[in-house]
Each structure stands twice: as structure tokens, then as C-alpha cells.
Motif scaffolding. Structure first.
Motif: not given
Length: 461
Positions: A175-188
């Protein structure tokens, strides 16, 4: 601590606390129910002993009768009113029960107690002894089997809790990976934009409709807006540096000419002043158009409302006629209502009227009519007209029709008028159509919706 670690830690701890609390509640409830059932069972046995003593008191000695009712892993005791006790009746394994303190009770009582880490149920019940004395029959019985069942339940619940925590921890990480993946993608993506200077978009799953997908869509729309603003800013800087250079050069040249020869030659003075004034007006108009084109349509504060375009057209043509001293006829037969922004529509009319003025010398006609769900404003001139290949380009920025081949003395524009007119028309939900014939004239038609729904669909298109 990263957001992913926080989500992972908080969700894991929360699930563990909830699971432990739920299992602990189950155990406590089951323990209470089990002990209460044992108490009721021992109470029933005590009542059975009391009834047996009453029935057999005349034929069997009470002490012998009590030994017959002695419980397994338990004890029977008779307590007299003076606080003394008759010899206790116990099984061999429960001789330590005789060491328990005792006292006379006036009423029926029951309790759960522990001795040497073994649980017992104690019940005290009044009994009329054969000699007429009211005594206490106190029954103490082991509940070891029940406690063994409770111990087994504790073991099972602990094992279940540990086993259930494993998928809980794994799912929390997922769940943590699923929720933070878009944020990490946005940061990249933002880091890539910062490093490369090029605008990029997030790749989104079309099937997802959750808040994270909505955040990604909002980010992409923001990138669209930023890119559009950046392009407009670059275009404004390029256009301003290119287009303002000519009038500034002319003004500087004539000012220098005035400084050198203006005092001695009046004709040079008049020519220079006229040129400076003309170029100043042209530069002001050009600057206003550039600033307006640099804005996003959302920043124009458009307010769509129902207006009488016949009244607006009459007022606009009258003001234009007085400002430029040109003959302008307005063909109006009565009120015609449409949906638009009054100030923006008036500005759009002035641009098209000014365009007709620049490229014609005869009278300009403004005609109004209703056509189905639309209202039409036609601005017709009998000027130089345009070739068909020019019609597809006149809305481009800084595109100007070559007038040198047709007629001299025609005023030259900046090439921004029709481009600005197109932007204004899109902002108020209108459309512009141009028809022209070389040497005959040009007709510009503004198509306005008569209802707000038509206005919204026209703007979207």
C-alpha cells in the motif's frame, strides 16, 4: 522519515494494535463466559447437595452423606454460625484446599479464586442441618479443564495474531509503495523538467479513477498551463523585441533629425512631429495588443450574459464613426439577444471595423440577423479584398496582406488585429468567418450563440 516509511509504519502498527485488541477482547469475553458457566455449574451442584442432604438426613449420617457428594478435585466444608468448621471433605489431590481461610456467610455467595496458580470456583449456600441449625455448605471445585481450554485459546490467538500480522505488514508495504509511486513519479518528472528545461507529463493509468490519478491529471493540466504561459511569455518577448524595434528606430531617427535641423527648417519639424506622433500611437496600440495576447484567456475575466447585440452594435458603430470620421451604416431592425461578454464583444467589433477601415475607403456596413440558434454580426467593406491563399493565414500573428500590389495609400497594421480577434472570439464562445474577393471587398461574420449551453459547447470546440 520518508512518506512511504510513515505510511508503512503507521498502517502496520495500526493493524497490529487493532488485531491484538480484537483478539484480546475475544479472549476476555470468552474467559468471562467460561468462568460464569463454571460458577453456575458449581452452584447447581451445591443446590443438588443441599437437596440430597435434606432428603437423606434421617437415614444417613450427614458426614457420610457429604463424603458421598465430595467433588473430584474439590472440597466440601460445613461452617457453623459460631465460625467453626466441621471436618472438610476433600479428594486426595485437593488437600491444600483445607488450608483456605473461611467464615460464616448469611446468604448465598459465589466467587472465583486461585490457589497455587490453579483456578477454583467457591460457592457458599445456607443449609438447615438435621439438628435444626442453619449452617453454610461451602463447595470449592477446580476449573482446571476450563483453564486448560483458555490456555489453548490464548495460544491459538497468539499464533493467529502472528500469522495475520505477516500479510498485514506485507500489504502495508505494498500500500505504501502504491500510494507513493505517483508522488515519486511526479518528483522525478519535476527534476527532469528542472534539469532539461522541457515540460513533461505523467503517464497515468486510464482505468484508475482514484485520488492519486486525479492528482496526476491535475499535475498534467498544471504543466499544460505552465507550458502555455511559458510559450506566451517567450512569444511576447520575441514579438515585442521584434515589432517595437521599428517604431522606436523611427522615433529615434526623427527626434535626431529634429535636434539637428528642426529649428532651421519648419517643414522638417512638421514632418518629424507627425511621424513621431504616428509611430507613438502605433507603438501604443501594438503594446496593448501584445499584452492582451500574452494573457491566458482564463485571466480575461469573461462574464457571459444575455445582451442586446443590436443596441451594442449601434453604440459601437456610432463611436467608431465619430472617432475615425468614416461612414459606417448599421442595419438594425430590432432587439436581437445573444450570450456574450459585452466589453469583449465590443472590443472584437472595434478590431474588425478597424480592419475594414484600413483596407477600404468606401462606407462600411454592419448587418445583424438571427439564424436558428445563433445570431450573426456581419462587417462588410468594399475594399481591396484578399486572395484565397491569404484567407487561411490572416489569423496568424504578424501576417499582413501585401497591399502594395493593389492600392497605394492603404494604412498598414501590425498583423496582430485578427489574431487578437480570434482569441477574443474563443474567450466569449463565438466564431469568426471571413469571406473575401480580391478587388471586391471582405466580409467578417461574428457567430454568437443565443443560449448559454451553446456558448459552452462552442467554447469547448
Amino acid at each position: 522519515m520518508s512518506l512511504r516509511s510513515k505510511i508503512y509504519g503507521y498502517s502496520s502498527v495500526l493493524f497490529a494494535v487493532l488485531l491484538i485488541a480484537a483478539n484480546l477482547s475475544v479472549y476476555l469475553v470468552f474467559e468471562r463466559v467460561s468462568i460464569n458457566n463454571e460458577i453456575r455449574r458449581v452452584e447447581a451442584e451445591a443446590e443438588s447437595i443441599v437437596a440430597g442432604v435434606r432428603q437423606s438426613a434421617g437415614s444417613i449420617p450427614p458426614d457420610d452423606l457429604l463424603r458421598a457428594y465430595a467433588p473430584v478435585n474439590g472440597m466440601l466444608r460445613i461452617v457453623h454460625e459460631d465460625g467453626s468448621s466441621s471436618p472438610v471433605t476433600t479428594t486426595g489431590a485437593s488437600e491444600q484446599l483445607s488450608k483456605l481461610s473461611f467464615q460464616y456467610e448469611n446468604e448465598k455467595k459465589a466467587a472465583y479464586l486461585q490457589l497455587d496458580q490453579v483456578g477454583y470456583v467457591w460457592v457458599s449456600m445456607p443449609l438447615i442441618w438435621p439438628d435444626g441449625e442453619v449452617v453454610n455448605l461451602q463447595v470449592t471445585q477446580s476449573v482446571a479443564e476450563t483453564e486448560q481450554g483458555l490456555a489453548t485459546l490464548r495460544t491459538v490467538l497468539v499464533i493467529v495474531t502472528i500469522i495475520a500480522l505477516i500479510p498485514a505488514v506485507v500489504s502495508s508495504r505494498i500500500l505504501a509503495n502504491r500510494m507513493t509511486r505517483p508522488i515519486q513519479q511526479m518528483t522525478r518528472t519535476m527534476s527532469d523538467i528542472q534539469a532539461s528545461g522541457h515540460f513533461k507529463r505523467l503517464t497515468l493509468e486510464e482505468t484508475s479513477k482514484d485520488e492519486l490519478n486525479t492528482m496526476g491529471q491535475t499535475f498534467n493540466r498544471m504543466m499544460d498551463l505552465l507550458e502555455s504561459n511559458f510559450e506566451r511569455q517567450e512569444r511576447f518577448v520575441s514579438d515585442a523585441s521584434h515589432e517595437l524595434k521599428t517604431p522606436l528606430t523611427i522615433i529615434e531617427s526623427y527626434a535626431s533629425l529634429l535636434k539637428r535641423r528642426g529649428k532651421e527648417r519648419p517643414e522638417v519639424f512638421d514632418e518629424a512631429v507627425e511621424a513621431i506622433l504616428s509611430e507613438s500611437v502605433r507603438m501604443r496600440e501594438l503594446t496593448e495588443q501584445l499584452l492582451l495576447l500574452a494573457k491566458q484567456p482564463e485571466q480575461w475575466n469573461v462574464q457571459l450574459e444575455r445582451i442586446d447585440i443590436a443596441k451594442l452594435a449601434e453604440g459601437s458603430t456610432r463611436a467608431f464613426r465619430e472617432a475615425y470620421h468614416r461612414e459606417v451604416h448599421c442595419d438594425v431592425s430590432g432587439p436581437i439577444w445573444a450570450i456574450s461578454d459585452e466589453s469583449k464583444l465590443k472590443q472584437l467589433l472595434f478590431i474588425l471595423l478597424d480592419n475594414a477601415r484600413k483596407y477600404s475607403e468606401d462606407a462600411i456596413e454592419v448587418r445583424l440577423e438571427s439564424q436558428g440558434e445563433n445570431c450573426l454580426i456581419r462587417i462588410v467593406d468594399t475594399g481591396i479584398g484578399m486572395r484565397q491563399e491569404d484567407l487561411a493565414k490572416v489569423f496568424d500573428r504578424f501576417y499582413q496582406v501585401d497591399v502594395s500590389r493593389t492600392r497605394s495609400g492603404i494604412a498598414s497594421g501590425s498583423g496582430l488585429g485578427l489574431s487578437l480577434a480570434k482569441e477574443l472570439a474563443g474567450a466569449v464562445g463565438a466564431q469568426i468567418e471571413l469571406t473575401s474577393a480580391e478587388g471586391v471587398g471582405t466580409e467578417a461574420c461574428i457567430i454568437l450563440p443565443r443560449s448559454k449551453s451553446d456558448s459552452r459547447s462552442s467554447t469547448l470546440s
